[in-house]
Design a protein around this motif. Structure first.
Motif, PDB file in Angstrom:
ATOM      1  N   ASP A  94       0.811  -1.222   0.000  1.00 58.11           N
ATOM      2  CA  ASP A  94       0.000   0.000   0.000  1.00 58.11           C
ATOM      3  C   ASP A  94       0.841   1.268   0.000  1.00 58.11           C
ATOM      4  OD1 ASP A  94      -2.805  -0.864   0.040  1.00 58.11           O
ATOM      5  OD2 ASP A  94      -2.278  -1.816   1.932  1.00 58.11           O
ATOM      6  N   LEU A 139       1.907   1.891  -3.544  1.00 56.14           N
ATOM      7  CA  LEU A 139       0.790   2.418  -4.327  1.00 56.14           C
ATOM      8  C   LEU A 139       0.516   3.870  -3.965  1.00 56.14           C
ATOM      9  CD1 LEU A 139      -1.504   1.979  -6.347  1.00 56.14           C
ATOM     10  CD2 LEU A 139      -2.903   1.128  -4.463  1.00 56.14           C
ATOM     11  N   ARG A 181       0.583   6.973  -6.645  1.00 50.95           N
ATOM     12  CA  ARG A 181      -0.579   7.844  -6.804  1.00 50.95           C
ATOM     13  C   ARG A 181      -0.253   9.297  -6.481  1.00 50.95           C
ATOM     14  NH1 ARG A 181      -5.292   3.974  -4.116  1.00 50.95           N
ATOM     15  NH2 ARG A 181      -5.981   3.027  -6.082  1.00 50.95           N
ATOM     16  N   PHE A 200       1.537  -4.284  -8.058  1.00 51.30           N
ATOM     17  CA  PHE A 200       0.321  -4.964  -8.526  1.00 51.30           C
ATOM     18  C   PHE A 200       0.300  -6.412  -8.051  1.00 51.30           C
ATOM     19  CE2 PHE A 200      -1.887  -7.363 -11.960  1.00 51.30           C
ATOM     20  CZ  PHE A 200      -3.152  -6.794 -11.833  1.00 51.30           C
ATOM     21  N   GLU A 211     -11.401  -5.971  -7.503  1.00 49.99           N
ATOM     22  CA  GLU A 211     -10.526  -4.864  -7.112  1.00 49.99           C
ATOM     23  C   GLU A 211      -9.179  -4.957  -7.827  1.00 49.99           C
ATOM     24  OE1 GLU A 211     -11.954  -3.880  -2.541  1.00 49.99           O
ATOM     25  OE2 GLU A 211     -10.561  -5.518  -2.895  1.00 49.99           O
ATOM     26  N   THR A 212      -8.670  -6.165  -8.020  1.00 48.42           N
ATOM     27  CA  THR A 212      -7.397  -6.340  -8.718  1.00 48.42           C
ATOM     28  C   THR A 212      -7.520  -5.900 -10.172  1.00 48.42           C
ATOM     29  OG1 THR A 212      -6.917  -8.238  -7.283  1.00 48.42           O
ATOM     30  CG2 THR A 212      -5.553  -7.983  -9.239  1.00 48.42           C
ATOM     31  N   LEU A 254      -7.538  -2.132 -10.194  1.00 44.90           N
ATOM     32  CA  LEU A 254      -6.196  -1.599  -9.988  1.00 44.90           C
ATOM     33  C   LEU A 254      -5.374  -1.725 -11.272  1.00 44.90           C
ATOM     34  CD1 LEU A 254      -4.021  -0.409  -8.161  1.00 44.90           C
ATOM     35  CD2 LEU A 254      -3.490  -2.740  -7.392  1.00 44.90           C
ATOM     36  N   GLU A 296      -6.284   1.048 -13.565  1.00 41.69           N
ATOM     37  CA  GLU A 296      -5.734   2.327 -13.116  1.00 41.69           C
ATOM     38  C   GLU A 296      -4.251   2.443 -13.459  1.00 41.69           C
ATOM     39  OE1 GLU A 296      -4.717   4.811  -9.019  1.00 41.69           O
ATOM     40  OE2 GLU A 296      -5.984   3.022  -8.894  1.00 41.69           O
ATOM     41  N   HIS A 325      -9.131   0.512  -2.581  1.00 39.00           N
ATOM     42  CA  HIS A 325      -8.674   0.251  -3.947  1.00 39.00           C
ATOM     43  C   HIS A 325      -9.807   0.291  -4.971  1.00 39.00           C
ATOM     44  CE1 HIS A 325      -4.690  -0.596  -2.565  1.00 39.00           C
ATOM     45  NE2 HIS A 325      -5.157  -1.427  -1.670  1.00 39.00           N
TER      46      HIS A 325
END
Length: 322
Positions: free
Chosen positions: A8, A11, A15, A100, A111-112, A115, A118, A131
Motif C-alpha cells: 500500500d 501504491l 498515486r 500490482f 478490485e485487482t 487496480l 488504473e 482500492h
C-alpha cells in the motif's frame, strides 16, 4: 542503510507523485534485499508525503523492525529486473508491476482488475483510498496523466514471479484488463460490458479505449484538429461509445465542443452511442444500452440464468455500491 517501500505504501507513492514525468523515479536493479538498518535511521529518511504505517520489504524474519510505524513483509524470492525504482539515497519503492503483484494477494479479483486498469490508464485515484475506484468521489481523482505501466509489462513481470503468492490472481485479473482507460467510471463501464457472465459482466468483446481517429478528406479540411479520441471503440465495426461524465461535460462551451466533436465523429463513420451516469446506475436502462451494443457487434446475449443475475448483482454492488 536501504529501505524498500512496498504494498500500500508503494501504491500511495505512485498515486501521489510517481506519474509526473519530471519526478518519475528511475528504475533500479536489485537481485536481493539487504537487512534493514536501525529504525531511528529509517524514520528520518522517509519522504514526508507518505503516511504511516509504512509497508516495507525485508529479506528475512529476523530483519523485521519491531515498531508501530512499520508493516514489514518478508520477501526471499528472486527479484526480477524492474522490481524497484530509486527515490533517493538508500530509498527504493516497488515498481508498479511489483506493487500490482503484491496487492493482488489481498484484494478481491474485481478490485485487482480495477487496480490493473488504473495502473495502465491515464487517471489516478487519491493516494489514501480503498482500492475500489467507485467509492472515491471523481472530483478527487487526477486525469490526463502518463500511464505507469501497461498490460504487457505487468504480464511479463508476473511471469517472473509466478511462484509467489498473489501472482495467480494477478494473472487472472490481467485477462480482463486493457490499456488507456481515462477514468474510474470508464473502467467500471468497460468491466460491466466485458467481464464474463460468471463474474457478472455481459461478455462483450474488449474495446479499444481512448482510441485515436484521424480525420480524412472533407472532415480533415473542415477542422483544425489533428485527431479525435473515442472513450470506447470497436474499430472493426466502427462502433463508438462515449461516457458522458458530469465532471467534464458541463458548461455551455464544453457542451458545444462535445457536440461538435461527436458530429465530426459521425461524419467519419463513427456515430457514438452516449452512456450517461444515470444509465450506468439504472439496471434496466443500462441493459437497453447493452442490447444495442450487442446487436451492433453481432453478439448474442445469454444472460438470463439465475446464476448470472446473482453474479451481476454482486458485481454492481462491488463496482457501484448498489
Amino acid at each position: 542503510m536501504e529501505v524498500y517501500f512496498s504494498h500500500d505504501t508503494a501504491l500511495q507513492f505512485w498515486r501521489l507523485q510517481g506519474r509526473t514525468r519530471s519526478s518519475s523515479p528511475q528504475r533500479a536493479r536489485r537481485k536481493t534485499l539487504p537487512t534493514i538498518g536501525q529504525v531511528s535511521a529509517v524514520k528520518t529518511a522517509i519522504p514526508k508525503l507518505l503516511e504511516p504505517p509504512y509497508d516495507i520489504l525485508v529479506a528475512q524474519r529476523s530483519a523485521r523492525p519491531r515498531h508501530p510505524l512499520f508493516c514489514p513483509h518478508v520477501y526471499s524470492g528472486v527479484l526480477p529486473y524492474n522490481s524497484f525504482a530509486l527515490l533517493g539515497s538508500g530509498l527504493f519503492v516497488c515498481s508498479p508491476e511489483f506493487c500490482f503483484q503484491q496487492l493482488a494477494r489481498k484484494l478481491t479479483l474485481i478490485e485487482t482488475i480495477q487496480l490493473g486498469f488504473e495502473l495502465c490508464g491515464s487517471y489516478c485515484l487519491p493516494a489514501i483510498t480503498h482500492h475500489a475506484g467507485l467509492k472515491t468521489p471523481a472530483s478527487n481523482c487526477q486525469y490526463s496523466l502518463p500511464e505507469l505501466t501497461n498490460v504487457r509489462k505487468l504480464s511479463v513481470f508476473i511471469g517472473c514471479v509466478k511462484s509467489e503468492k498473489g501472482s495467480g490472481q494477478a494473472f487472472n485479473a490481467l485477462k480482463y484488463v486493457t490499456n488507456n482507460s481515462g477514468s474510474p467510471m470508464e473502467t467500471i463501464l468497460v468491466m460491466l460490458l466485458t467481464l464474463p457472465y460468471r463474474l457478472g459482466g455481459y461478455g462483450l468483446p474488449m474495446p479499444e479505449l481512448n482510441y485515436q481517429i484521424n480525420p480524412v478528406g472533407v472532415t480533415k479540411r473542415s477542422t483544425n484538429t489533428s485527431h479525435y479520441r473515442c472513450d470506447l471503440l470497436w474499430p472493426s465495426v466502427k462502433l463508438a461509445v462515449e461516457y458522458d461524465s458530469e465532471q467534464y461535460h458541463c458548461g455551455a462551451e464544453k457542451i458545444f465542443d462535445d457536440s461538435k466533436r461527436r458530429n465530426l465523429l459521425s461524419s467519419m463513420g463513427y456515430p457514438p452511442i452516449i452512456v450517461t451516469k444515470q444509465q450506468l446506475y439504472d439496471v434496466e436502462e443500462f441493459e437497453k444500452v447493452v442490447r444495442l451494443l450487442a446487436q451492433k457487434l453481432g453478439k448474442q446475449l445469454k444472460h438470463r440464468s439465475s446464476n448470472f443475475q446473482v453474479a451481476h448483482r454482486r458485481l454492481r454492488k462491488e463496482l457501484l455500491g448498489q
